[in-house]
Design a protein around this motif. Structure first.
Motif, short mmCIF file in Angstrom:
data_model
loop_
_atom_site.label_atom_id
_atom_site.label_comp_id
_atom_site.label_asym_id
_atom_site.label_seq_id
_atom_site.Cartn_x
_atom_site.Cartn_y
_atom_site.Cartn_z
N PHE A 57 0.78 -1.24 0.01
CA PHE A 57 -0.03 -0.06 0.03
C PHE A 57 0.96 1.19 0.04
N TYR A 58 2.00 1.27 0.92
CA TYR A 58 2.86 2.34 0.92
C TYR A 58 3.50 2.60 -0.50
N MET A 59 3.86 1.31 -0.90
CA MET A 59 4.65 1.54 -1.94
C MET A 59 3.92 2.07 -3.28
N ASN A 60 2.66 1.65 -3.19
CA ASN A 60 1.72 2.02 -4.35
C ASN A 60 1.49 3.67 -4.29
N LEU A 61 1.28 3.94 -3.07
CA LEU A 61 1.00 5.54 -2.62
C LEU A 61 2.18 6.35 -3.49
N CYS A 62 3.45 5.93 -3.25
CA CYS A 62 4.57 6.44 -3.89
C CYS A 62 4.66 6.44 -5.06
N ARG A 63 4.45 5.39 -5.77
CA ARG A 63 4.21 5.28 -7.06
C ARG A 63 3.15 5.91 -7.90
N LEU A 64 2.15 5.89 -7.25
CA LEU A 64 1.05 6.40 -8.16
C LEU A 64 0.91 7.99 -7.87
N TYR A 65 1.25 8.45 -6.56
CA TYR A 65 1.14 9.93 -6.40
C TYR A 65 2.68 10.42 -6.03
N PRO A 66 3.69 10.53 -6.80
CA PRO A 66 5.01 10.66 -6.28
C PRO A 66 5.16 12.00 -5.71
N LYS A 67 4.46 12.74 -6.61
CA LYS A 67 4.75 14.57 -5.99
C LYS A 67 3.99 14.61 -4.43
N LYS A 68 3.03 14.06 -4.55
CA LYS A 68 2.44 13.95 -3.20
C LYS A 68 3.25 13.11 -2.17
N PHE A 69 3.70 12.11 -2.50
CA PHE A 69 4.66 11.41 -1.63
C PHE A 69 5.85 12.14 -1.20
N ALA A 70 6.35 12.89 -2.08
CA ALA A 70 7.60 13.64 -1.89
C ALA A 70 7.08 14.78 -0.51
N GLU A 71 5.98 15.33 -0.71
CA GLU A 71 5.78 16.24 0.64
C GLU A 71 5.21 15.38 1.79
N PHE A 72 4.67 14.22 1.58
CA PHE A 72 4.43 13.29 2.71
C PHE A 72 5.71 13.15 3.42
N TYR A 73 6.87 12.51 2.51
CA TYR A 73 8.21 12.24 2.92
C TYR A 73 8.86 13.38 3.94
N LEU A 74 8.72 14.67 3.25
CA LEU A 74 9.16 15.78 3.91
C LEU A 74 8.56 15.89 5.46
N ALA A 75 7.44 15.85 5.60
CA ALA A 75 6.58 15.96 6.74
C ALA A 75 6.94 14.71 7.78
N TYR A 76 7.09 13.52 7.15
CA TYR A 76 7.56 12.44 7.98
C TYR A 76 8.75 12.78 8.48
N LEU A 77 9.90 13.34 7.84
CA LEU A 77 11.22 13.40 8.26
C LEU A 77 11.12 14.44 9.58
N GLN A 78 10.25 15.25 9.47
CA GLN A 78 10.15 16.41 10.30
C GLN A 78 9.66 15.99 11.66
N LYS A 79 8.68 14.75 11.42
CA LYS A 79 8.12 14.27 12.68
C LYS A 79 8.81 13.39 13.15
N TYR A 80 9.44 12.45 12.46
CA TYR A 80 9.97 11.12 12.96
C TYR A 80 11.50 11.06 12.82
N ASP A 81 12.40 11.89 11.98
CA ASP A 81 13.64 11.88 11.68
C ASP A 81 14.38 12.84 11.78
#
Length: 207
Positions: A57-81
């Motif tokens: 499911f996570y891989m598919n979100l990344c593949r289907l919506y890469p630009k949105k996933f880029a912003e999700f990745y940025l927010a994830y790092l800010q919160k968890y890494d």
């Protein structure tokens, strides 16, 4: 609307407890219920665990919506890494390049679960886990995949595994990132205990 989206994301799997509340909040910030639905693993795939299906499911979100996933990745790092976020802000070769590549990436088709790929992945995840080895040097397990990704961690958190592979820290070829963002059509995922690292994940891909 927010409650409806949260329920839609949670209902992707029968066992909703595999999603942390923090993950749900981030997911619903960046993805609609329709987008979440398009990334989920279809019903009837009973040979993989909920966590293994969650990884697809996570891989598919990344593949289907890469630009949105880029912003999700940025927010994830800010919160968890915190360290990863600092490295991204310094335009680190690995953390920043993932953000850049996702923003440039064209959407891909969602991966479909494959029982054949799952069996190949499970065999190696069990074999490498029991021996405490890394890499792809199978002894008893068959090959037959087009590409394979392996990752190791003291936690079996699927998002942690995914970002380990996508960032590909210290892997100059970025081979795991390229495999996940390639034109493969099918995948099988196995998460098993690992003698040396705690847990391992193996993903096998095919066309």
């Amino acid at each position: 609307m927010k409650l409806k989206l949260e329920l839609a994301i949670l209902s992707i799997f029968v066992c909703t407890s595999i999603f942390s509340q923090g993950e749900v909040k981030l997911l619903k910030t960046f993805f609609t219920s329709g987008e979440a639905k398009s990334a989920k693993v279809t019903n009837g795939v009973d040979y993989m665990t909920m966590k293994e299906k969650q990884f697809i499911f996570y891989m598919n979100l990344c593949r289907l919506y890469p630009k949105k996933f880029a912003e999700f990745y940025l927010a994830y790092l800010q919160k968890y890494d915190e360290n990863g976020y600092r490295r991204l802000k310094r335009k680190d070769k690995y953390y920043y390049s993932l953000y850049r590549d996702l923003r440039r990436q064209k959407p891909l088709l969602a991966l479909k679960p494959s029982e054949k790929m799952f069996e190949l992945a499970k065999c190696w995840a069990l074999e490498s886990g029991k021996k405490g080895v890394t890499g792809h040097n199978r002894k008893k397990c068959k090959k037959g995949y087009s590409a394979e990704c392996c990752s190791y961690s003291n936690t079996n958190n699927t998002m942690h595994f995914l970002f380990n592979l996508l960032v590909d820290d210290t892997i100059s070829s970025l081979g795991h990132r390229k495999a996940i963002l390639n034109n493969y059509r099918k995948a099988g995922v196995s998460i098993q205990k690992h003698k040396a690292y705690g847990y391992c994940i193996v993903i096998d891909f095919s066309y």
